[in-house]
Motif scaffolding. Structure first.
Motif, PDB file in Angstrom:
ATOM      1  N   UNK A 289       1.036  -1.246   0.035  1.00  0.00           N
ATOM      2  CA  UNK A 289      -0.041  -0.161  -0.031  1.00  0.00           C
ATOM      3  C   UNK A 289       0.911   1.341  -0.059  1.00  0.00           C
ATOM      4  N   UNK A 290       0.852   2.238  -1.266  1.00  0.00           N
ATOM      5  CA  UNK A 290       1.784   3.198  -1.406  1.00  0.00           C
ATOM      6  C   UNK A 290       1.028   4.440  -1.033  1.00  0.00           C
ATOM      7  N   UNK A 415       7.476   0.663   5.658  1.00  0.00           N
ATOM      8  CA  UNK A 415       8.761   0.935   5.255  1.00  0.00           C
ATOM      9  C   UNK A 415       8.703   2.202   4.702  1.00  0.00           C
ATOM     10  N   UNK A 416       9.975   2.946   4.763  1.00  0.00           N
ATOM     11  CA  UNK A 416      10.161   4.460   4.241  1.00  0.00           C
ATOM     12  C   UNK A 416      10.763   5.325   5.211  1.00  0.00           C
ATOM     13  N   UNK A 486      12.659   2.803  -2.093  1.00  0.00           N
ATOM     14  CA  UNK A 486      11.643   2.191  -1.078  1.00  0.00           C
ATOM     15  C   UNK A 486      10.760   0.862  -1.885  1.00  0.00           C
ATOM     16  N   UNK A 487      10.680   1.084  -2.973  1.00  0.00           N
ATOM     17  CA  UNK A 487       9.479   0.105  -3.718  1.00  0.00           C
ATOM     18  C   UNK A 487      10.645  -1.161  -3.923  1.00  0.00           C
ATOM     19  N   UNK A 492      12.253  -6.847  -2.616  1.00  0.00           N
ATOM     20  CA  UNK A 492      13.218  -7.834  -2.049  1.00  0.00           C
ATOM     21  C   UNK A 492      12.908  -8.340  -0.917  1.00  0.00           C
ATOM     22  N   UNK A 493      12.568  -7.742  -0.013  1.00  0.00           N
ATOM     23  CA  UNK A 493      11.856  -8.006   1.222  1.00  0.00           C
ATOM     24  C   UNK A 493      11.005  -9.260   1.081  1.00  0.00           C
ATOM     25  N   UNK A 494       9.889  -8.970   0.223  1.00  0.00           N
ATOM     26  CA  UNK A 494       9.100 -10.116   0.061  1.00  0.00           C
ATOM     27  C   UNK A 494       9.685 -11.405  -0.602  1.00  0.00           C
TER      28      UNK A 494
END
Length: 496
Positions: A289-290, A415-416, A486-487, A492-494
């Motif tokens: 969700x951005x 995140x961010x 950030x995206x 990568x985290x996913x």
């Protein structure tokens, strides 16, 4: 939630003093006294982040600065310091329009857009004078660290937040410099080339406000941050980006005026279709969700959006109150209407709405009626997988309320960068504007003091914005290549 704005639409009278003429101290003290009394009576957030002793102290300082005559700009900067000190991103104090236009006319502005990258001020514009990405150390002999600290007051944020001021620096640095240090014909810039440390100097000519605006539209970072400063053409979007991940972007909550507006109804229908798709597609376990560009908007867009992410019943806020039912110092109000009779009708309508929503007095505060803050349910097709919330310093007002609910009331991973809007609460919803009688300086603030329906968390600090679980800032290399740091980090985290 009550939505009402008193705004100036009539022309101001011709200004009585020239740009550089000094105002008598007694006139300035009259305006400062009225400014102080208005905020004490009407501004419910006056002591949200500052003690009475701290507020009294800054006013003592302000009065000590006007024992002798001052120019309008000098007085304005004093009042602006107080406005920023209170700690509300909805605070706004402005010069008379005719004066500001005259003061800012001609070639007086720094020519290049800039951006803060990891606390370094860099050139954000392709040009032949000072290369794109050059780090600026000083302008006209003023060190960058001092320069930034002096212009922070021109862009208000919630509480003690500093990160959000980078948004103002990125969009209006040239205007802030001109206001703080006066009109300039040229600028001597001390800088170093990208990825180098040797300091160089170059003098560049000032430009007009029109050229400043055109250069900003052509800034290097436009592909990444354009929505931060302009109303989004595509306000929201949804797409599946891999076999197990979808992306919902909501760039603003300015989506219709209220729950019955056709634009809001279309948004609600769009959300419902997106989450129906997710609920039927069991492969999509992750939803990004951005809301990094979301500076706020109107109810109930923020709450409706959260209802598709909520895990349990929730409220918009834990509590809310105002300081008054009858508008104090109404003689200094800025009205939408110009005719005396219509002004009185406008004032009465406003006060009637206040009495309906905030009917009950407790300890000098008028408390919001529960019917305006009902217990809300999660949508039947709300997302059951892992949420990744992308945040940035741009997030404010309704945007930060939404982000707070996600950060506090879901298992979402944030995140961010820290938001400019507060995690625990803010002053918002209902702006009101006054005009000081002598200088015609206008001041606006929001009168509803609300605490958001969020729990205490170890990483969330009172007086600060929403703190991410993973702090991820754009690197200099990513800035130069216009990559979305950030995206990419989230994807990568996913994967991991």
């Amino acid at each position: 939630m009550l939505k009402f704005k008193i705004a100036l639409i009539f022309f101001l009278p011709l200004f009585a003093f020239s740009q550089n003429e000094k105002w008598p101290a007694e006139k300035l003290k009259q305006d400062l006294t009225i400014f102080k009394e208005i905020r004490e009576k009407a501004n419910s957030g006056l002591y949200k982040y500052r003690t009475k002793q701290q507020i009294d102290s800054i006013y003592s300082w302000a009065f000590s600065q006007i024992n002798t005559p001052k120019s309008l700009i000098e007085f304005y900067k004093i009042v602006l310091q107080i406005t920023d000190f209170e700690g509300s991103l909805h605070n706004d104090t402005t010069l008379p329009e005719d004066f500001e236009k005259k003061y800012s006319s001609g070639n007086v502005f720094f020519p290049f857009p800039v951006k803060l990258i990891n606390d370094q001020l860099v050139v954000n514009f392709q040009n032949s004078k000072i290369p794109l990405g050059s780090q600026i150390y000083s302008i006209n002999g003023i060190e960058t660290s001092k320069l930034l600290s002096t212009v922070y007051k021109y862009y208000t944020t919630d509480g003690y937040n500093i990160t959000g001021k980078s948004i103002g620096i990125g969009s209006s640095f040239a205007k802030y410099f001109e206001m703080e240090y006066g009109p300039q014909k040229r600028f001597t810039v001390e800088y170093s080339l990208p990825n180098q440390t040797k300091r160089l100097k170059k003098t560049v000519s000032a430009v007009s406000n029109e050229i400043r605006k055109e250069n900003f539209k052509k800034r290097h970072s436009l592909p990444i941050d354009s929505i931060q400063y302009n109303r989004a053409k595509d306000k929201y979007s949804f797409k599946v980006i891999s076999n197990n991940t979808a992306l919902l972007s909501v760039h603003t909550f300015v989506i219709g005026r209220n729950a019955k507006h056709k634009e809001h109804l279309a948004y609600k229908k769009y959300l419902d279709s997106c989450f129906n798709y997710l609920s039927k597609n069991n492969q999509i376990k992750n939803l990004i969700v951005d809301v990094r560009n979301n500076g706020g908007g109107t109810d109930p867009n923020d709450i409706v959006t959260f209802s598709y992410l909520a895990e349990k019943p929730f409220r918009e806020n834990a509590s809310a109150y105002v300081n008054f039912q009858k508008i104090p110092f109404a003689e200094y109000l800025v009205y939408e209407e110009t005719e005396p009779q219509k002004k009185q009708e406008e004032k009465k309508d406003f006060e009637d709405e206040l009495k309906e929503e905030f009917p009950k007095s407790e300890n000098g505060k008028y408390i919001q009626d529960e019917k305006f803050n009902p217990l809300l349910q999660a949508e039947k097709n709300s997302f059951k997988g892992q949420i990744y919330l992308l945040i940035s310093p741009r997030i404010a007002s309704a945007g930060s309320l939404f982000a707070s609910l996600v950060a506090g009331n879901t298992k979402g991973i944030v995140i961010g960068e820290e938001t400019m809007g507060g995690y625990f609460g803010h002053n918002g919803h209902t702006p009101i504007e006054y005009e000081l009688p002598n200088t015609k300086i206008k001041t606006q603030f929001s009168i509803v003091n609300l605490e958001q329906d969020v729990p205490k968390k170890p990483n969330q600090i009172f007086g600060r914005g929403i703190i991410p679980d993973y702090e991820v800032k754009q690197t200099f290399e990513d800035f130069m290549k216009n990559r979305d740091t950030q995206l990419e980090y989230t994807l990568k985290l996913i994967e991991e």
